[in-house]
Motif scaffolding. Structure first.
Motif, short mmCIF file in Angstrom:
data_model
loop_
_atom_site.label_atom_id
_atom_site.label_comp_id
_atom_site.label_asym_id
_atom_site.label_seq_id
_atom_site.Cartn_x
_atom_site.Cartn_y
_atom_site.Cartn_z
N ALA A 466 0.85 -1.19 0.00
CA ALA A 466 0.00 0.00 0.00
C ALA A 466 0.89 1.25 0.00
O ALA A 466 2.05 1.19 0.43
CB ALA A 466 -0.91 0.01 1.23
N PRO A 467 0.37 2.39 -0.47
CA PRO A 467 1.16 3.63 -0.46
C PRO A 467 1.70 3.99 0.92
O PRO A 467 2.75 4.64 1.02
CB PRO A 467 0.15 4.68 -0.95
N ALA A 468 1.03 3.55 1.97
CA ALA A 468 1.47 3.87 3.34
C ALA A 468 2.87 3.30 3.63
O ALA A 468 3.55 3.78 4.54
CB ALA A 468 0.46 3.33 4.34
N PHE A 469 3.28 2.31 2.86
CA PHE A 469 4.59 1.67 3.11
C PHE A 469 5.67 2.16 2.14
O PHE A 469 6.69 1.51 1.96
CB PHE A 469 4.46 0.14 2.98
N PHE A 476 17.04 6.77 -5.96
CA PHE A 476 18.35 7.45 -5.88
C PHE A 476 19.00 7.28 -4.51
O PHE A 476 19.69 8.16 -4.02
CB PHE A 476 18.24 8.96 -6.17
N GLY A 477 18.74 6.16 -3.85
CA GLY A 477 19.40 5.91 -2.57
C GLY A 477 18.70 6.49 -1.36
O GLY A 477 19.16 6.30 -0.23
N VAL A 478 17.59 7.19 -1.55
CA VAL A 478 16.79 7.68 -0.42
C VAL A 478 15.36 7.19 -0.60
O VAL A 478 14.97 6.75 -1.68
CB VAL A 478 16.81 9.22 -0.30
N SER A 479 14.55 7.27 0.44
CA SER A 479 13.17 6.79 0.33
C SER A 479 12.37 7.69 -0.61
O SER A 479 12.68 8.89 -0.76
CB SER A 479 12.51 6.76 1.71
N ALA A 493 -0.02 12.71 -1.49
CA ALA A 493 -0.33 13.17 -2.84
C ALA A 493 0.19 12.22 -3.92
O ALA A 493 -0.22 12.32 -5.08
CB ALA A 493 0.27 14.56 -3.06
N LEU A 494 1.09 11.30 -3.53
CA LEU A 494 1.65 10.39 -4.53
C LEU A 494 0.62 9.36 -4.97
O LEU A 494 0.03 8.65 -4.17
CB LEU A 494 2.89 9.65 -3.98
N CYS A 503 2.39 -1.58 -5.10
CA CYS A 503 2.96 -0.25 -5.31
C CYS A 503 4.48 -0.36 -5.47
O CYS A 503 5.16 -0.91 -4.60
CB CYS A 503 2.63 0.66 -4.12
N SER A 504 5.01 0.16 -6.57
CA SER A 504 6.45 0.05 -6.86
C SER A 504 6.91 1.33 -7.56
O SER A 504 6.10 2.19 -7.92
CB SER A 504 6.71 -1.15 -7.77
N LEU A 505 8.22 1.45 -7.77
CA LEU A 505 8.73 2.58 -8.54
C LEU A 505 8.16 2.56 -9.96
O LEU A 505 7.98 3.59 -10.59
CB LEU A 505 10.26 2.55 -8.60
N TRP A 506 7.89 1.37 -10.47
CA TRP A 506 7.32 1.21 -11.82
C TRP A 506 5.95 1.87 -11.91
O TRP A 506 5.60 2.46 -12.94
CB TRP A 506 7.22 -0.27 -12.12
N SER A 507 5.18 1.79 -10.83
CA SER A 507 3.80 2.32 -10.86
C SER A 507 3.66 3.65 -10.13
O SER A 507 2.56 4.19 -10.05
CB SER A 507 2.83 1.28 -10.27
N ALA A 508 4.76 4.19 -9.57
CA ALA A 508 4.71 5.46 -8.85
C ALA A 508 4.67 6.61 -9.85
O ALA A 508 5.51 6.70 -10.75
CB ALA A 508 5.93 5.59 -7.94
N CYS A 509 3.71 7.50 -9.72
CA CYS A 509 3.54 8.63 -10.66
C CYS A 509 4.47 9.76 -10.24
O CYS A 509 4.12 10.63 -9.43
CB CYS A 509 2.09 9.08 -10.68
N LEU A 510 5.69 9.74 -10.80
CA LEU A 510 6.76 10.65 -10.40
C LEU A 510 7.28 11.51 -11.55
O LEU A 510 8.11 12.39 -11.33
CB LEU A 510 7.94 9.84 -9.84
#
Length: 578
Positions: A466-469, A476-479, A493-494, A503-510
């Motif tokens: 879940a986004p909470a985790f 880049f080495g930080v959360s 907001a993410l 939820c992964s970096l692949w699916s994170a809207c960044l």
């Protein structure tokens, strides 16, 4: 590895490339090349992308003509793995060619999937990954066809099964030929350190069959092990002792590992009957672990319950494996031992960087270039530039790869980074050890651009429930949460695209959605610099953020290929003798 073995490998590879280059753009004669070249795709959208690129290659005379090129998509629904893709591809070949299939020699290249470990290949496919060779520039498709150029003439009708992200180099003596003419399965075997055997398939050979110590040997296989432990290899007799002869390895002990295999026509038809028996697949089937472990006189059914290497275990998997085992049991497994051979895998960002910029052995054996089909800076500092236009004042750091990009005056790329499909405005600097890749998307019926950025070592597949985790996801080495705070965004907001429980970096809207390619790169670079430096950066109001997953859903292939075509024409015009 002895210098003589290395020289033979290099010479054999050069000859294969020469032979393939003589066939490119020409009309091949019957028996001279493959009758059918098949690519598998994960879905219909990927199939369309592959067909579009093959059409362009044929128009540019980059592939042999007189050959049937087919792309077969997996059926919608569950992921079925490369084994499932093999079965469905055989079904579609049978539907297309019917009775004439018994006369055809087919190469089947598994190219489906989203390439999450090498995202520069995600939009257009890893089989279309650039390789710094040739004019016109090779991609993995041309390289696979070049390295296997001798196979069709030595092969009875049937199917050669291979993958899109590996390279096999081999040499044989002048009087030896790799022949695929036996019933059942015939696999290539490569001498590998035991540590490599634990992550690949391993052949257990019949010790009674005398070794000839030559560059190539034909033998039968007692059984096949999938990713076995070293103890398992020892217990089953898979460990071999090095003898004299032309061997690539200096290790005293080694194992023969797998890569590509051939299925004769009758066995291919047997697999078609297997698909009818299994019905619609709802789980991943492995073309190596699930097929080859059923073969050979010493095969046992035990492996069907071992799900340690399965990414997602479905309840039907064990039952399906057992049906495969009973259907294939008794089918011969022949192995062609290529003693002077090398196996390279190029499936991740780190492998890609290493093999294209640092790996002296592969560079020598394959003839890789530092600059291929590009207009670039005067000196090359251990980097790799492909199909790109760089201002002469640009600098690219050692160990970095730049592909399908345009870099303005004074721009620079740091050490150990990947820049793919980007338009970098003048004066901007890409930091060390990052991956930057621009995609064109169709967003709300408008052409827009997204540049994604990750650390080279970031794990895009790692997921939380879940986004909470999100604290457990590192960027880049930080959360991720820390990066968000530096961009003036609340963690709440993410947005994550797709499955909310994955939820992964692949699916994170960044990644910001922008109106043009250059501003897309510039804005993403500002975000990256803030995240790396600890400074704060505020996104422009109402900026839409998109994930890599979404960017692929909305990708505008035609526009992305037009950008490459623009580079192509620019390079041709500015380097007429390229």
């Amino acid at each position: 590895m002895s210098q003589e073995c290395s020289r033979r490998l290099q010479s054999a590879t050069r000859e294969k490339r020469r032979k393939f280059d003589s066939l490119r753009a020409g009309e091949v004669q019957p028996g001279e090349f493959w009758d059918v070249v098949v690519l598998t795709a994960v879905d219909e959208k990927q199939r369309e992308a592959y067909e579009l690129q093959i059409r362009e290659k044929l128009l540019r005379k980059e592939l042999p003509v007189g050959v049937q090129y087919k792309v077969f998509a997996d059926p919608p629904g569950s992921k079925i793995g490369n084994g499932g893709s093999t079965l469905y591809a055989l079904q579609q070949l049978n539907e297309v060619y019917g009775k004439t299939l018994c006369r055809l020699r087919v190469i089947l290249i598994h190219a489906g999937g989203f390439s999450q470990r090498l995202p520069s290949a995600s939009a257009l496919g890893k089989i279309f990954t650039a390789v710094p060779l040739g004019d016109p520039l090779y991609q993995m498709l041309e390289l696979k066809l070049a390295l296997y150029v001798d196979f069709p003439s030595q092969m009875k009708p049937g199917v050669l099964v291979t993958c899109a992200d590996d390279i096999e180099l081999y040499s044989t003596s002048e009087d030896e030929r790799v022949k695929f003419d036996k019933p059942g399965f015939t696999a290539l075997g490569h001498p590998s350190p035991l540590s490599i055997g634990t992550t690949h398939g391993v052949f257990v050979l019949d010790s009674k069959e005398k070794s000839s110590n030559s560059e190539m040997e034909n033998t039968s296989c007692l059984r096949f092990l999938h990713k076995p432990s070293v103890d398992k290899m020892r217990d089953t007799g898979a460990v071999c002792k090095r003898q004299s002869g032309c061997f690539v390895l200096s290790d005293a002990e080694f194992a023969y590992t797998d890569s590509t295999y051939y299925i004769d026509f009758n066995t291919a038809m047997s697999l078609l009957n297997l698909l009818k028996e299994l019905g619609p697949l709802d789980c991943e089937v492995d073309a190596y672990g699930d097929f080859l472990q059923a073969l050979g006189p010493n095969a046992t059914i035990d492996y069907t319950n071992n799900t340690a290497n399965v990414t997602k275990e479905e309840s039907s998997l064990v039952t399906i494996r057992q049906k495969i085992f009973h259907h294939l049991k008794g089918t011969p497994l022949n192995v062609i031992l290529l003693n002077n051979s090398k196996f390279y895998h190029i499936g991740s960002t780190s492998e890609y960087l290493f093999h294209l910029t640092e790996d002296v052995m592969l560079r020598t054996e394959l003839g890789l270039l530092s600059s291929a089909f590009s207009v670039d800076m005067k000196e090359n500092s251990g980097c790799c530039v492909m199909h790109s236009v760089l201002d002469p004042s640009v600098s690219v750091g050692a160990g970095s790869v730049v592909e399908y990009s345009r870099l303005g005056a004074g721009a620079s790329v740091g050490v150990g980074s990947i820049v793919s499909s980007c338009w970098i405005p003048a004066g901007l600097s890409v930091p060390d050890s990052v991956f930057m890749h621009s995609l064109c998307v169709n967003h709300k019926q408008k052409t827009r651009f997204v540049t994604v950025v990750f650390g080279i070592n970031d794990d895009l597949k790692r997921s939380v429930e879940a986004p909470a985790f999100m604290e457990d996801l590192n960027l880049f080495g930080v959360s991720v949460a820390e990066s968000l705070s530096r961009w003036g965004l609340e963690s709440e907001a993410l947005r994550f695209s797709g499955d909310a429980s994955n939820c992964s970096l692949w699916s994170a809207c960044l990644s910001p959605v922008c109106s043009d390619q250059q501003s897309s790169f510039s804005l993403t670079l500002e975000m990256l610099q803030a995240a790396l430096s600890g400074s704060t950066f505020t996104l422009p109001r109402d900026t839409k953020l998109m994930s890599m997953q979404e960017a692929l859903q909305y990708k505008d292939l035609q526009q992305m290929l037009e950008f490459r075509t623009g580079l192509y024409e620019d390079i041709k015009q500015r380097k007429p003798n390229n």
